[in-house]
Write a protein that holds these residues in place. Sequence first.
Motif, short mmCIF file in Angstrom:
data_model
loop_
_atom_site.label_atom_id
_atom_site.label_comp_id
_atom_site.label_asym_id
_atom_site.label_seq_id
_atom_site.Cartn_x
_atom_site.Cartn_y
_atom_site.Cartn_z
N ILE A 19 14.67 8.11 -61.57
CA ILE A 19 14.63 7.96 -60.10
C ILE A 19 14.27 6.54 -59.70
N GLN A 20 13.56 5.82 -60.56
CA GLN A 20 13.34 4.40 -60.28
C GLN A 20 14.67 3.67 -60.25
N ALA A 21 15.54 3.99 -61.21
CA ALA A 21 16.86 3.36 -61.25
C ALA A 21 17.68 3.74 -60.03
N THR A 22 17.45 4.94 -59.49
CA THR A 22 18.13 5.35 -58.27
C THR A 22 17.65 4.52 -57.08
N TRP A 78 29.12 7.42 -66.18
CA TRP A 78 27.94 7.42 -67.05
C TRP A 78 27.61 5.99 -67.45
N ILE A 79 26.37 5.55 -67.19
CA ILE A 79 26.02 4.16 -67.52
C ILE A 79 25.03 4.08 -68.68
N GLY A 80 24.70 5.22 -69.27
CA GLY A 80 23.76 5.25 -70.39
C GLY A 80 22.82 6.43 -70.26
N ASN A 81 21.89 6.52 -71.19
CA ASN A 81 20.92 7.61 -71.17
C ASN A 81 19.57 7.14 -70.67
N THR A 82 18.87 8.02 -70.02
CA THR A 82 17.53 7.72 -69.52
C THR A 82 16.48 8.12 -70.54
N THR A 83 15.27 7.65 -70.33
CA THR A 83 14.16 7.98 -71.22
C THR A 83 13.17 8.94 -70.58
N SER A 84 13.22 9.06 -69.25
CA SER A 84 12.30 9.95 -68.54
C SER A 84 12.75 10.13 -67.10
N GLY A 119 19.03 1.07 -57.03
CA GLY A 119 20.47 0.98 -56.86
C GLY A 119 21.24 0.80 -58.15
N ASP A 120 20.58 0.88 -59.28
CA ASP A 120 21.28 0.77 -60.56
C ASP A 120 22.15 1.99 -60.83
N ILE A 121 21.74 3.14 -60.29
CA ILE A 121 22.54 4.35 -60.32
C ILE A 121 22.49 4.98 -58.94
N ASP A 122 23.31 6.00 -58.73
CA ASP A 122 23.38 6.62 -57.41
C ASP A 122 22.62 7.93 -57.31
N ILE A 123 22.48 8.65 -58.43
CA ILE A 123 21.76 9.92 -58.43
C ILE A 123 20.88 9.98 -59.67
N GLY A 124 19.66 10.43 -59.47
CA GLY A 124 18.72 10.55 -60.59
C GLY A 124 17.84 11.75 -60.37
N GLY A 125 17.24 12.25 -61.44
CA GLY A 125 16.40 13.43 -61.31
C GLY A 125 15.06 13.26 -61.95
N VAL A 169 30.33 8.11 -58.59
CA VAL A 169 28.88 8.27 -58.57
C VAL A 169 28.33 7.92 -59.94
N ARG A 170 27.46 6.92 -59.98
CA ARG A 170 26.87 6.46 -61.23
C ARG A 170 25.62 7.28 -61.55
N TYR A 171 25.44 7.58 -62.84
CA TYR A 171 24.31 8.40 -63.24
C TYR A 171 23.92 8.07 -64.68
N GLN A 172 22.75 8.55 -65.07
CA GLN A 172 22.30 8.45 -66.46
C GLN A 172 22.26 9.85 -67.07
N GLY A 173 22.53 9.92 -68.36
CA GLY A 173 22.48 11.19 -69.05
C GLY A 173 21.25 11.32 -69.93
N TRP A 174 21.24 12.38 -70.72
CA TRP A 174 20.19 12.63 -71.70
C TRP A 174 20.85 12.88 -73.04
N SER A 175 20.40 12.23 -74.07
CA SER A 175 21.00 12.40 -75.39
C SER A 175 20.88 13.84 -75.86
N GLY A 176 22.01 14.43 -76.28
CA GLY A 176 22.02 15.78 -76.80
C GLY A 176 21.91 16.86 -75.76
N GLN A 177 21.97 16.49 -74.48
CA GLN A 177 21.86 17.46 -73.40
C GLN A 177 23.02 17.30 -72.42
#
Length: 342
Positions: free
Chosen positions: A84-87, A73-79, A90-96, A45-53
């Motif tokens: 969820i746009q990336a979700t 982990w494919i990188g960190n998100t900015t918002s 199809g760039d990632i599988d789960i986003g919040g 499952v591909r996802y994005q993280g948050w820096s320092g979190q």
Amino acid sequence: MPSSPRRPLGRRDFLRLGLSTLPTAAVLSGCAASSAAPRGETTVVRYQGWSGQVTFPELAADLGLLGDVHLEWIGNTTSGPQDIQATVTGDIDIGGAFNGSILRLVAAGAPITAVVSYYGSDALSNAGYFVLDGSPLRGAADLHGAAVGMNTVGAHHQDVLGIYLRRNGFSDSEIRDVQPVVVPPVSSEQALRSGQLDVSTMTGAVSEKAKARGGIRTLFTDFELLGAFSAGCYVLRDEFIAANPGTTRALVAGIAKAVRWSQTRPYPEVVARFTDIIRRRGRNEDTKTAAYWRSSGVAGPGGAIAAREFSHWLERLVESGVIQPGAVDVSRIHTNEFNPFA
């Protein structure tokens, strides 16, 4: 889970919506369903993280709650909206993201379903709208024409601001006169202190550090305005759920148990775990940020979703003309089917 077809989401929709730039054993035994993904389903499952979190999928993986499912982990998100746009694409599988942002995407035809809540506001963790101590701004009536900093537009901080202004007698045109200014969270305090903003929205470690330095005061918080509530959910594409029901169940159940773990374990234990995860994953991050964690803010046990956590925002979005009446059926955009705590 929704069953009716939705119109495919195009780039024009993104632009219209402003999203294109956008005790342990007791807790961990909460799911009786198998954590193994059936053969033929994806286990990555591909996802994005948050820096320092530390995100809840990351915590779930570290606690060993995902069974055969592995995170990539494919990188960190900015918002949240970007996540969820990336979700959707199809760039990632789960986003919040904030539930209001999810509503905007679903209204535009995005084939996604919210599966578990992951953040919210309570007495310990909330979004504050800050001004300088010497600011003449004392209440909503003083905000006409004010510049209000936030991490992104069309999301949590803007929608809460809209509710605050509406409750204090602002018309739609007057609300639009209050200018949202996109400022990265790390720059929000400095932008306020340098006079670039009249009001700055800050959360988490950013607000804790800013308050410790003094010279600012809270105009209001989302918790004071709305009480305790879950504010955002993780979403999956409907096609992902249909193709990978076993993986979906293992993933969501693991995240739900990780949320419940954070809700029930002593504060020092949670902070220590987060700090250790950040240190071990080797992304060149500041581990001190974890010390400012206060609570998940999630209202439901294990991130169980309440319909009102969408209907509340939908009412405001329809009222302001962002979403057309009847365009979204709240009961069809979220599910607790995979959450063992629901």
